[in-house]
Scaffold this motif. Structure first.
Motif, PDB file in Angstrom:
ATOM      1  N   GLN A  96       0.827  -1.196   0.000  1.00 55.07           N
ATOM      2  CA  GLN A  96       0.000   0.000   0.000  1.00 55.07           C
ATOM      3  C   GLN A  96       0.869   1.257   0.000  1.00 55.07           C
ATOM      4  OE1 GLN A  96      -3.363  -0.170  -0.270  1.00 55.07           O
ATOM      5  NE2 GLN A  96      -3.165  -2.418  -0.333  1.00 55.07           N
ATOM      6  N   GLU A 136       3.105   9.295   6.734  1.00 54.65           N
ATOM      7  CA  GLU A 136       4.165   8.307   6.599  1.00 54.65           C
ATOM      8  C   GLU A 136       5.254   8.790   5.646  1.00 54.65           C
ATOM      9  OE1 GLU A 136       1.484   4.265   7.391  1.00 54.65           O
ATOM     10  OE2 GLU A 136       1.723   5.084   5.364  1.00 54.65           O
ATOM     11  N   THR A 145       0.864   7.019   3.429  1.00 55.92           N
ATOM     12  CA  THR A 145       0.021   8.189   3.668  1.00 55.92           C
ATOM     13  C   THR A 145       0.907   9.425   3.732  1.00 55.92           C
ATOM     14  OG1 THR A 145       0.198   8.004   6.073  1.00 55.92           O
ATOM     15  CG2 THR A 145      -1.589   6.761   4.987  1.00 55.92           C
ATOM     16  N   LEU A 146       0.298  10.582   3.770  1.00 58.31           N
ATOM     17  CA  LEU A 146       1.057  11.823   3.837  1.00 58.31           C
ATOM     18  C   LEU A 146       1.929  11.864   5.081  1.00 58.31           C
ATOM     19  CD1 LEU A 146       1.671  14.618   2.695  1.00 58.31           C
ATOM     20  CD2 LEU A 146      -0.314  15.492   3.957  1.00 58.31           C
TER      21      LEU A 146
END
Length: 252
Positions: free
Chosen positions: A99, A105, A102-103
């Motif tokens: 995946q 991460e 995210t921002l």
């Protein structure tokens, strides 16, 4: 036209024939023929044996000295009109268990790629394993054959293939291939058009070369005659001095 007329008034010409940089006689002979577009089959064969994709090319390890310090000499800068612009962007693809990040991460990876000295909330934003895929790019030093004039390059990868735009002449090839001491420290990036080595770039320059060579021979003959005259004059002076010394002895 005026400049040409003034240039043609010079009749004392000295052609510098000795190649100081190139120490390999075989390579020096090749360069001489390239300069005049008069290469033969064995010259072309010698060059093609240095093409990296040629099975007969000596194996090259670009991770070890001296080839890890080789520079690329190319006849044409394909991106010279885009100076100052970002030419290529290779983004990394970071994933966690397949995946995208995210921002939060991505921010954590960018600020602390090794996970060291990270704040507690940033450490919590990342799991133990982050997979990163990116095209590996290695910065390398390269310049055009025009910029390489006058330089001595210890190890070079040379591209003499016809560029996608612009022209290429034996002069470009000569400049690029004469940067080293011989074929021992030169390899070719890719194959080339052999017509580039077997055709003189200009009939006018060919005629001018012949005129210059003839003037060089005349100048050399003139210089040899002057040296002979100097030797004869020195011999006459020595003979006169000897006779004078003998007369002085007789007077004594």
């Amino acid at each position: 036209m005026l400049g040409q007329k003034i240039y043609e008034q010079f009749t004392t010409v000295v052609h510098l024939k000795e190649q100081i940089r190139v120490t390999n006689p075989e390579w020096n002979d090749l360069l001489h023929h390239i300069q005049h577009g008069s290469c033969h089959g064995h010259h072309v064969q010698l060059l093609r044996s240095l093409v990296l994709t040629n099975p007969h090319c000596p194996p090259t390890d670009f991770n070890s000295p001296p080839r890890n310090d080789a520079v690329l000499i190319t006849p044409y800068n394909a991106v010279h009109r885009q100076s100052g612009n970002q030419l290529f962007v290779c983004k990394a693809k970071d994933t966690i268990q397949g995946q995208e990040l995210t921002l939060m991460e991505r921010y954590a990876v960018a600020t602390n790629p090794n996970g060291r000295n990270a704040k507690q909330d940033e450490q919590a934003a990342l799991p133990n394993v982050v997979t990163q895929k990116q095209l590996p790019l290695t910065p390398a030093y390269a310049f055009t054959d025009y910029q390489s004039q006058g330089q001595t390059v210890s190890n070079a990868i040379i591209d003499i293939a016809m560029p996608p735009s612009g022209g290429l002449s034996p002069f470009n090839v000569y400049v690029a291939l004469s940067r080293g001491h011989g074929q021992e420290n030169i390899q070719l990036l890719r194959d080339f058009d052999k017509k580039l080595l077997t055709t003189h770039p200009s009939e006018y320059l060919h005629i001018e070369d012949q005129r210059i060579m003839k003037l060089d021979q005349i100048t050399e003959q003139w210089w040899d005659s002057k040296k002979q005259e100097a030797i004869i004059d020195c011999g006459n002076i020595h003979a006169i001095q000897s006779q004078t010394n003998m007369k002085d002895v007789e007077m004594l």
